[in-house]
Design a protein around this motif. Structure first.
Motif, mmCIF file in Angstrom:
data_model
loop_
_atom_site.group_PDB
_atom_site.id
_atom_site.type_symbol
_atom_site.label_atom_id
_atom_site.label_comp_id
_atom_site.label_asym_id
_atom_site.label_seq_id
_atom_site.Cartn_x
_atom_site.Cartn_y
_atom_site.Cartn_z
ATOM 1 N N LEU A 41 -1.923 18.384 26.714
ATOM 2 C CA LEU A 41 -1.276 17.109 26.448
ATOM 3 C C LEU A 41 -1.714 16.055 27.451
ATOM 4 N N PHE A 42 -1.670 16.434 28.707
ATOM 5 C CA PHE A 42 -1.981 15.515 29.798
ATOM 6 C C PHE A 42 -3.414 15.013 29.695
ATOM 7 N N MET A 43 -4.350 15.923 29.436
ATOM 8 C CA MET A 43 -5.760 15.559 29.381
ATOM 9 C C MET A 43 -6.054 14.632 28.197
ATOM 10 N N ARG A 44 -5.251 14.730 27.151
ATOM 11 C CA ARG A 44 -5.460 13.875 25.979
ATOM 12 C C ARG A 44 -4.648 12.595 26.043
ATOM 13 N N GLY A 45 -3.886 12.418 27.090
ATOM 14 C CA GLY A 45 -3.070 11.219 27.238
ATOM 15 C C GLY A 45 -1.924 11.159 26.249
ATOM 16 N N LEU A 46 -1.438 12.337 25.813
ATOM 17 C CA LEU A 46 -0.365 12.395 24.829
ATOM 18 C C LEU A 46 0.959 12.760 25.483
ATOM 19 N N SER A 47 2.027 12.484 24.788
ATOM 20 C CA SER A 47 3.362 12.849 25.232
ATOM 21 C C SER A 47 3.930 13.912 24.304
ATOM 22 N N LEU A 48 4.869 14.672 24.813
ATOM 23 C CA LEU A 48 5.586 15.638 23.997
ATOM 24 C C LEU A 48 6.551 14.871 23.103
ATOM 25 N N VAL A 49 6.376 14.968 21.779
ATOM 26 C CA VAL A 49 7.193 14.171 20.855
ATOM 27 C C VAL A 49 7.981 15.026 19.874
ATOM 28 N N GLY A 50 7.844 16.338 19.949
ATOM 29 C CA GLY A 50 8.609 17.166 19.036
ATOM 30 C C GLY A 50 8.164 18.610 19.057
ATOM 31 N N TRP A 51 8.652 19.350 18.089
ATOM 32 C CA TRP A 51 8.362 20.783 18.010
ATOM 33 C C TRP A 51 8.387 21.199 16.544
ATOM 34 N N TYR A 52 7.812 22.373 16.278
ATOM 35 C CA TYR A 52 7.881 22.928 14.936
ATOM 36 C C TYR A 52 8.134 24.424 15.039
ATOM 37 N N HIS A 53 8.684 24.971 13.985
ATOM 38 C CA HIS A 53 8.783 26.415 13.881
ATOM 39 C C HIS A 53 8.799 26.801 12.415
ATOM 40 N N MET A 112 3.548 14.055 33.375
ATOM 41 C CA MET A 112 3.246 15.470 33.273
ATOM 42 C C MET A 112 4.397 16.306 33.818
ATOM 43 N N VAL A 113 5.025 15.833 34.886
ATOM 44 C CA VAL A 113 6.184 16.546 35.428
ATOM 45 C C VAL A 113 7.276 16.638 34.380
ATOM 46 N N ARG A 114 7.564 15.491 33.744
ATOM 47 C CA ARG A 114 8.611 15.504 32.722
ATOM 48 C C ARG A 114 8.230 16.437 31.584
ATOM 49 N N ALA A 115 6.948 16.435 31.210
ATOM 50 C CA ALA A 115 6.518 17.326 30.139
ATOM 51 C C ALA A 115 6.714 18.782 30.535
#
Length: 417
Positions: A279-291, A151-154
């Motif tokens: 993200l944290f609550m769902r156990g997911l990692s940050l894997v990208g972005w969109y715009h 979570m810190v890294r996120a």
């Protein structure tokens, strides 16, 4: 789109214990006891401690090590040094009684006695606690509290992303931009418009294989596309998922729209915190972005290419491990699209050749497998409603009664686009 939401230094003993703080180049970040208590009480156990912030005090408090006489040791070039671990996490060198604030400070001091040219001590890898290297206890702590560390890294990554995307606010959307081929760019030129669009290359065209596989959930596409349809301004959001190092598969499971203006720094931190918690609550990692490029081609600009390259480096992971970062551009209202549907462009950036370090990175198309979800989840539907509420009174809200083309209104398009 199948769902429409109703819009609107010496060795002589000192006379008293001498505290040595200098740990050389590798000294860890030390926190005072009060600071540690504040961090833990405000954000939960260890949630703000990174690898460099994990100290002996942290390991003591969490029961991974215990204070004791002679429990610490350094073996260096045939010389042995023994230390006591004190209750406050400091180290007392048995031979002299000197007090050291950190393993690095003690290791650097001892190694310089043997080798004066030594600049750093690599303390956590050099100091042993009851025969085992301290770095192994640090790793154990990280494994035990890995969600917090992630979570810190996120949080750090979100801060980086949000400070990068607001530079896109000056991009014009009222004129057509003609994409150029990458091979025509040459060396970086400060006079070149950073909003210049660049055609994507194929991995095969640059004699490479795509280094990872990507699977994207249909609910991710739905929410992302819905977000991009609501406003004539550019929008941005994040992608959550999982990276499997064994199969080299990046799975994108959730889109997290940013309900904020790109240049609104005041609300950015609150948006960042909310998405990070989700993200944290769902156990997911940050894997990208969109715009989005609302009325233009869904191709990256020079600015997008530089941002994507920075994001890839940022998400590379600890210990220089590889983790891909996926960029996606959505073009909802570009009249050059094939049909009514938006153009969705997943892309990645390959660094320029080593012999041409001043060139831009090479934007390449990423092959993606789209996975059909069995149903629309309630949290995605809720997020769509929140987006509607956010843009309902916005001056750049799309007027859905207007026509996108002679026989299709904006509302008709959002239902299928």
């Amino acid at each position: 789109m199948c769902v429409c939401v109703c819009v609107f230094s010496g060795s002589e003993p000192p006379s008293s214990p001498q505290v040595v703080e200098d740990g050389g180049e590798e000294d860890e970040e030390e926190l005072s006891g009060g600071e540690e208590a504040d961090l833990r009480s405000s954000s939960g156990r260890g949630s703000l401690l990174t690898r460099r912030g994990i100290t002996l005090r942290v390991l003591l408090k969490d029961g991974l090590v215990e204070p004791g006489d002679g429990v610490l040791a350094i073996h260096y070039l045939g010389k042995n040094f023994v230390g006591d671990l004190l209750n406050d996490g400091k180290i007392r060198w048995v031979e002299t009684g000197q007090i050291f604030n950190s393993p690095s400070a003690w290791a650097t001091h001892c190694k310089r006695l043997v080798n004066p040219a030594k600049k750093s001590g690599c303390g956590w890898a050099s100091v042993r606690y009851r025969g085992q290297k301290l770095v192994q206890y640090k790793t154990t702590w990280l494994h035990k509290y890995q969600p917090s560390a992630d979570m810190v890294r996120a949080q750090q990554n979100f801060r980086f992303f949000l400070t990068m995307v607001d530079v896109m606010v000056s991009r014009r959307t009222d004129r057509e931009r003609i994409p150029v081929r990458y091979c025509t760019l040459g060396t970086r030129d400060a006079a070149r418009d950073p909003h210049t669009l660049v055609e994507l290359s194929a991995f095969s065209a640059i004699n490479r294989f795509q280094p990872f596989n990507v699977a994207v959930s249909s609910n991710v596409l739905l929410l992302m596309d819905f977000h991009c349809h609501l406003t004539t301004s550019e929008v941005v959001g994040y992608l959550g998922g999982r990276w499997d190092t064994n199969t080299q598969l990046l799975t994108v499971l959730r889109a997290f729209p940013c309900r904020t203006r790109l240049a609104d720094r005041d609300s950015a931190s609150a948006v960042e915190e909310e998405i990070c918690q989700n993200l944290f609550m769902r156990g997911l990692s940050l894997v990208g972005w969109y715009h989005s490029h609302p009325r233009g081609p869904a191709l990256p600009s020079l600015q997008d290419i530089d941002s994507q390259m920075d994001h890839q480096l940022r998400l590379q992971g600890s210990n220089n491990g590889f983790q891909p970062c996926l960029g996606i551009i959505c073009g909802p209202y570009y009249h050059g699209n094939q049909g009514v549907a938006s153009t969705i462009t997943p892309f990645w950036v390959v660094p320029p050749p080593e012999q041409r370090p001043n060139d831009h990175g090479i934007p390449v198309a990423v092959e993606v497998t789209y996975v059909q979800d069995n149903f629309l989840t309630s949290d995605v539907l809720n997020e769509m409603m929140l987006l509607v509420d956010y843009y309902r009174t916005a001056p750049d809200l799309v007027q859905f009664s207007q026509y996108w083309c002679p026989d299709t209104t904006m509302m008709d398009k959002i239902k299928v686009g």
